[in-house]
Write a protein that holds these residues in place. Structure first.
Motif, short mmCIF file in Angstrom:
data_model
loop_
_atom_site.label_atom_id
_atom_site.label_comp_id
_atom_site.label_asym_id
_atom_site.label_seq_id
_atom_site.Cartn_x
_atom_site.Cartn_y
_atom_site.Cartn_z
N PRO A 61 8.16 25.21 27.33
CA PRO A 61 9.17 25.14 26.30
C PRO A 61 10.40 26.00 26.11
N GLU A 62 9.98 27.11 26.44
CA GLU A 62 10.98 28.05 26.11
C GLU A 62 12.39 28.04 27.23
N LEU A 63 11.96 27.74 28.32
CA LEU A 63 12.92 27.41 29.34
C LEU A 63 13.59 26.12 29.38
N VAL A 64 13.08 25.11 28.65
CA VAL A 64 13.61 23.90 28.56
C VAL A 64 14.51 23.87 26.99
N ILE A 65 13.98 24.59 26.24
CA ILE A 65 14.68 24.34 24.80
C ILE A 65 16.15 25.28 25.05
N GLU A 66 15.95 26.42 25.83
CA GLU A 66 17.07 27.32 26.27
C GLU A 66 18.19 26.41 26.89
N LEU A 67 17.65 25.65 28.01
CA LEU A 67 18.64 24.84 28.46
C LEU A 67 19.31 23.92 27.52
N PHE A 68 18.60 23.26 26.70
CA PHE A 68 19.35 22.36 25.84
C PHE A 68 20.13 22.87 24.64
N SER A 69 20.03 24.21 24.60
CA SER A 69 20.82 24.96 23.77
C SER A 69 22.17 25.83 24.33
N SER A 70 22.10 25.73 25.65
CA SER A 70 23.13 26.29 26.38
C SER A 70 24.37 25.42 26.43
N GLU A 71 25.52 26.18 26.67
CA GLU A 71 26.61 25.49 26.92
C GLU A 71 26.77 24.72 28.49
N ARG A 72 25.97 25.47 29.31
CA ARG A 72 26.05 24.73 30.75
C ARG A 72 25.55 23.45 30.62
N LEU A 73 24.85 22.81 29.73
CA LEU A 73 24.12 21.73 29.84
C LEU A 73 25.21 20.66 29.87
N LEU A 74 26.36 21.06 29.17
CA LEU A 74 27.42 19.94 29.26
C LEU A 74 28.53 20.19 30.26
N LEU A 75 28.22 20.99 31.20
CA LEU A 75 29.21 21.26 32.29
C LEU A 75 29.36 20.40 33.26
N ASN A 76 30.33 19.85 33.61
CA ASN A 76 30.54 18.77 34.71
C ASN A 76 30.31 19.04 36.03
N GLU A 77 30.76 20.31 36.47
CA GLU A 77 30.70 20.76 37.87
C GLU A 77 29.22 21.18 38.28
N THR A 78 29.06 21.14 39.65
CA THR A 78 27.66 21.36 40.30
C THR A 78 27.62 22.85 40.00
N PRO A 79 26.23 23.23 39.45
CA PRO A 79 26.02 24.67 39.23
C PRO A 79 25.84 25.28 40.48
N ASP A 80 26.17 26.76 40.43
CA ASP A 80 25.97 27.75 41.41
C ASP A 80 24.50 28.10 41.57
N TYR A 81 23.67 27.31 42.32
CA TYR A 81 22.47 27.48 42.53
C TYR A 81 22.17 28.71 43.07
N LYS A 82 22.62 29.11 44.22
CA LYS A 82 22.92 30.27 45.06
C LYS A 82 22.74 31.49 44.13
N ALA A 83 23.62 31.69 43.27
CA ALA A 83 23.58 32.88 42.43
C ALA A 83 22.57 32.94 41.51
N ALA A 84 22.24 31.77 40.89
CA ALA A 84 21.11 31.78 39.94
C ALA A 84 19.92 32.04 40.71
N LEU A 85 19.83 31.50 41.91
CA LEU A 85 18.01 31.75 42.49
C LEU A 85 18.42 33.22 42.96
N ALA A 86 19.43 33.85 43.21
CA ALA A 86 19.39 35.18 43.91
C ALA A 86 19.08 36.19 42.63
#
Length: 965
Positions: A61-86
């Motif tokens: 719940p903490e991770l999913v709720i954080e996602l729903f409260s974040s600005e990135r939820l509404l971003l159109n572009e593909t996320p930078d998965y590489k940096a986030a995973l690092a």
């Protein structure tokens, strides 16, 4: 930045939203306070539309709720998965931490993609890009972390020049084309550049072992189910040699495999193959394999291959009774893929621009190069986008790998509201729109690739009138009598027994009335039966053939797809009639296993038997299509493969294409291929639970062998033969296995033998695989199922009876490592070369023969049992075994052969028997085996009229009695 507005929920969806929210808020009451009213409303709709998103929210719940409260939820572009995973993996110090981090990262990002698909109008292109990019980066991150971990444990792998080597990962299928589904498996192949060994630590290991261990760890990191779930279901079966092949191969090994052994389906697979990530080696490997995929000449042979693959898919759809499948059904996603791929393979070798992996990229290029019209490309593009969008939605509902339309109101309403298509305002209109797209695709498939057209002759209305009638028996029989098609033979004999024909039809019709068939099935049957009658009358076939055909139709009457197959495909119907005419065994075999009807579509059934060398590769290709964790499906697939191939062998036998010796060669080669696959499956399943004996870790030598005796050893299998097998191993019995549940090597090989028995003997919906006879192992039924090779040797040298040495004459290794095979060959030679008292040997052999004749011979004054009767097969086999045991000491090479024909030839070459005696015994042996095969095909007893066998019997027994002197 996306904007969003809430979807207009129906009462059913409102109810689902309330239930989902209640479930979440009861388990996690405080988390909703962290969301604004607008984001909370979005969250509620998301968990109402997707069980997967609800399950993710409940799990983390903490991770999913954080996602729903974040600005990135509404971003159109593909996320930078590489940096986030690092960032996410930076603090991982153990494999367990790595596994947890990867799974939670995947959970959040798949939720993000699902919300975009369902509520934020993310385009299909962007959604597929996100799914593929996420998979790429998860694989790269896991590989990089585990590579460092393995470097610290075993050293850094280098080549002969000291250059560091790395594990490269091929993404296949939709991952390779960067068009991954929401809930796809990922098909991977692991490779590394060059051989060498590790350096940097005191102990070195070779590169093959290093990358095998790394590859296994990478599979576990992605595939293993933990409390946090899994990252991806990993399928490695597309690698060279499939499940029995090494986990990882060097560049040279890959190139050699595809050049020497690559098959058409592997060319299709490699069309999509893409090396994930970047390295200095990417271009080198791609250049090496490109000639295998793209031929420099215009390659029209792929059209036939594609049609065969399409037929296999149609067969799978029928077998699994797949309805509403948007991928495999006619006009589904797979047909679009086939159209594009066949043009790529035909022209791609000359037009480099067509060598793209992404389907939507290739379609306009096909127009540019005038392979298809712009109109065709538009139809295919629009339909493909529609179908892929629907596929993604139904998979994201519950993170399930499915292409089947939902059959419940809730999921149907979910699909409609997410799809947001103005032409799909309710379920019927959606189905209409779906049919429009799929019919458009199928029409393009037929126009561009082509399908065999039935080209059926018009059915004589005469037989339709009979079938539809409600006449008395007398009227119906008279109608048959007066058929203009039939007439009479020159001698006045009737071609048909009209009363027998009518009785068969009448009984069949009564049976069909009681049968639970749908309207469509009855309509097809009402057209099919007159067609059958027309063909039978046209070919002047007997009433017996009709009875056999109706027997087959009775078993498939409730399977409309099979009735349609026979009605729409004249070739298949003719094949069935031909087989039923020539063999009651084949007719009953097809009735017992109706899936064999799919084989009748192939016009080569009667004219082109399988290649002897093809069974192993074809079986591996078949098993690749079965999930490697579905043991029931594996056992069913093995049985289907055997049944299909036996039908093809029988068809070639019936038409005389295969002589008797080659029929047995094929039946034996088929059995050997299945034994090999069973051995590999059993090894995989047992090692999953217990690991493997420590000395077998990372070794190609599994440490056991399977010895074939009797007809299998003698390469003389018949259609209904069982398999005489003995299992041996060469393990240190005190050695332990490497798995979490440690057992001794002796226990391991015993469990392996039991597992193989289970795979062979378990009765599935489509029967057993083979009857096994294990009584020839040391100490018979009282002995262990698998014995040490030294125990086997000791038993043969010191404890075996004469009849067991007779049996050894026909024994040979049919599966196992060369080391064990060589040991067995030496043991067989030594045992057969033993000095024997000729008088005692003759008594033992003759006494055993007389005992068998007394108990088993079914001969009468008018008929002779071809196997046990005087002068029959066993008399010839016994005299051959006797002569081998007498003369092997002087002629050790007698132990090389295990089949009677070769042994008779060798005995003649060394002047133990004369050339004339060899020819008489060989000719009679082949004649009786041929007779036995055909008796099996007609379901008749293996008995031959005494008058037909008198001369042969006298010749054989004269020779046999002389040679025993």
């Amino acid at each position: 930045m996306s904007t969003f507005s809430l979807l207009p929920f129906s009462p059913l969806l409102e109810s689902q939203q309330n239930n989902s929210w209640l479930k979440f808020s009861q388990q996690h009451p405080s988390f909703s306070d962290k969301l604004s009213a607008e984001r909370l409303a979005l969250f509620k709709q998301a968990i109402a539309l997707s069980d997967f998103i609800l399950r993710s929210a409940l799990q983390a719940p903490e991770l999913v709720i954080e996602l729903f409260s974040s600005e990135r939820l509404l971003l159109n572009e593909t996320p930078d998965y590489k940096a986030a995973l690092a960032k996410e993996l930076a603090n991982c110090s153990t494999e367990e931490q790595l596994h947890r981090s990867l799974r939670l990262f995947r959970l959040v990002e798949m939720t993000y993609i699902g919300v975009g698909d369902f509520l934020l109008a993310t385009s299909l292109d962007e959604s597929l890009k996100r799914l593929s990019s996420l998979a790429d980066q998860l694989i790269i991150a896991a590989n990089n972390w585990l590579s460092t971990y393995c470097h610290n444990k075993w050293g850094v792998p280098v080549n002969s020049a000291g250059e560091q080597q790395e594990l490269l990962v091929y993404g296949m299928g939709k991952l390779g084309g960067q068009e991954l589904n929401f809930s796809s498996d990922i098909d991977l192949i692991f490779v590394y550049p060059e051989a060498g060994e590790t350096q940097g630590l005191r102990r070195t290991i070779d590169n093959q072992l290093f990358f095998t261990r790394l590859g296994q760890k990478l599979i576990t990191a992605l595939n293993q189910q933990t409390v946090d779930g899994f990252v991806y279901r990993v399928d490695m079966r597309l690698r060279p040699f499939g499940e029995s092949g090494p986990v990882v191969l060097s560049f040279n090994a890959m190139e050699n495999y595809y050049q020497d052994q690559g098959r058409d389906w592997e060319r299709y697979a490699m069309l999509k193959a893409r090396l994930i990530g970047e390295s200095q080696y990417h271009g080198q490997l791609s250049n090496m394999l490109r000639p295998f995929v793209y031929r420099r000449y215009i390659d029209f042979s792929v059209i036939d291959s594609l049609r065969r693959m399409k037929a296999m898919i149609a067969q799978e759809v029928r077998r699994k009774q797949l309805n509403n499948n948007i991928k495999l059904g006619a006009g589904g996603i797979r047909e679009v893929e086939f159209i594009v791929q066949v043009f790529q393979m035909i022209r791609g070798g000359r037009v480099n621009e067509l060598q793209h992996r992404n389907l939507l990229t290739v379609l306009p290029l096909l127009v540019k190069h005038e392979e298809i019209t712009a109109q065709s490309a538009q139809v295919l593009t629009d339909s493909y986008r529609f179908l892929r969008r629907v596929e993604n939605i139904i998979q994201a509902l519950n993170d399930q790998q499915t292409q089947t339309l939902p059959d419940n109101d809730l999921d149907q309403q979910r699909l409609l509201i997410i799809l947001a298509d103005l032409d799909c305002h309710d379920w019927p209109s959606f189905l209409s729109q779906l049919a429009f797209h799929m019919q458009g695709v199928h029409q393009q498939f037929v126009e561009l690739i082509g399908e065999e057209s039935p080209n059926r002759q018009a059915v004589d209305q005469y037989w339709t009138t009979l079938w539809d009638s409600q006449w008395s028996d007398e009227e119906s029989i008279a109608w048959i009598e007066n058929s203009p098609q039939l007439g009479h033979e020159a001698d006045g004999e009737k071609i048909w027994q009209s009363d027998v024909i009518w009785q068969a039809l009448r009984d069949f019709r009564r049976e069909m009335i009681k049968c639970s068939m749908g309207n469509r099935g009855r309509q097809v049957l009402d057209k099919l039966i007159p067609t059958v009658l027309w063909h039978l009358a046209n070919l002047k076939l007997t009433d017996q053939t009709l009875v056999r055909v109706l027997g087959v139709l009775t078993t498939v009457a409730t399977r409309t797809a099979y009735l349609e197959l026979l009605f729409e495909n004249e070739g298949a119907l003719k094949q069935l009639i031909h087989l039923c005419r020539n063999s009651s065994w084949v007719a009953e075999y097809i009735a017992k296993y109706p899936i064999l009807l799919d084989e009748l579509i192939d016009p080569k059934l009667f004219h082109q038997p399988p290649l002897l060398s093809s069974y192993v590769a074809e079986l591996r290709e078949t098993m690749l299509r079965v999930p490697d964790d579905d043991q029931e499906a594996q056992m069913i697939a093995l049985r289907e493969f055997k049944q299909v191939k036996q039908l093809r062998i029988a068809a070639a036998d019936i038409t005389g294409i295969l002589p008797i010796t080659e029929v047995s060669d094929h039946l034996t080669a088929l059995a050997e291929a299945i034994v090999e696959e069973v051995a590999n499956l059993a090894w995989q399943q047992v090692s999953l639970r217990f690991g493997v004996p420590s000395s077998r870790l990372d070794s190609a030598n599994k440490g056991f062998a399977i010895i074939g005796y009797g007809k299998l050893g003698g390469i003389e299998l018949g259609y209904s033969s069982d398999l005489d097998l003995v299992y041996v191993h060469d393990a240190n019995l005190e050695e332990m296995t490497t798995g979490p549940r440690e057992i001794s090597a002796g226990q391991f090989y015993l469990k392996l033998a039991q597992r193989m028995m289970h795979l062979f003997n378990t009765r599935m919906s489509n029967g057993i695989l083979y009857e096994l006879d294990m009584r020839l192992r040391p100490s018979g039924n009282a002995g262990l199922l698998m014995v040490h090779i030294d125990t086997f040797a000791h038993y043969q040298e010191n404890d075996a009876w004469t009849w067991e040495h007779q049996a050894l004459v026909r024994a040979r290794v049919i599966y196992g490592h060369q080391t064990l095979a060589s040991q067995f060959i030496d043991i067989k030679r030594q045992v057969l070369m033993k000095a024997r008292d000729k008088q005692q040997l003759r008594e033992d052999v003759i006494n055993m023969r007389n005992k068998m004749r007394q108990h088993l011979d079914k001969s009468s004054t008018s008929e002779i049992d071809i196997k046990q009767g005087l002068g029959g097969l066993v008399d010839i086999e016994f005299i051959v075994q006797y002569l081998v045991l007498v003369h092997s000491a002087q002629h050790p090479n007698l132990s090389v052969h295990s089949d009677n024909i070769s042994l008779l030839q060798y005995l003649a070459n060394i002047s133990v028997i004369s050339t004339q005696e060899q020819q008489i015994l060989t000719n009679n042996y082949c004649k009786l085996r041929d007779f036995g095969h055909h008796a099996t095909l007609q379901n008749s007893a293996a008995m031959i009229a005494s008058t037909e066998f008198d001369a042969e019997y006298s010749q054989v027994m004269t020779i046999v009695n002389k040679l025993y002197q």
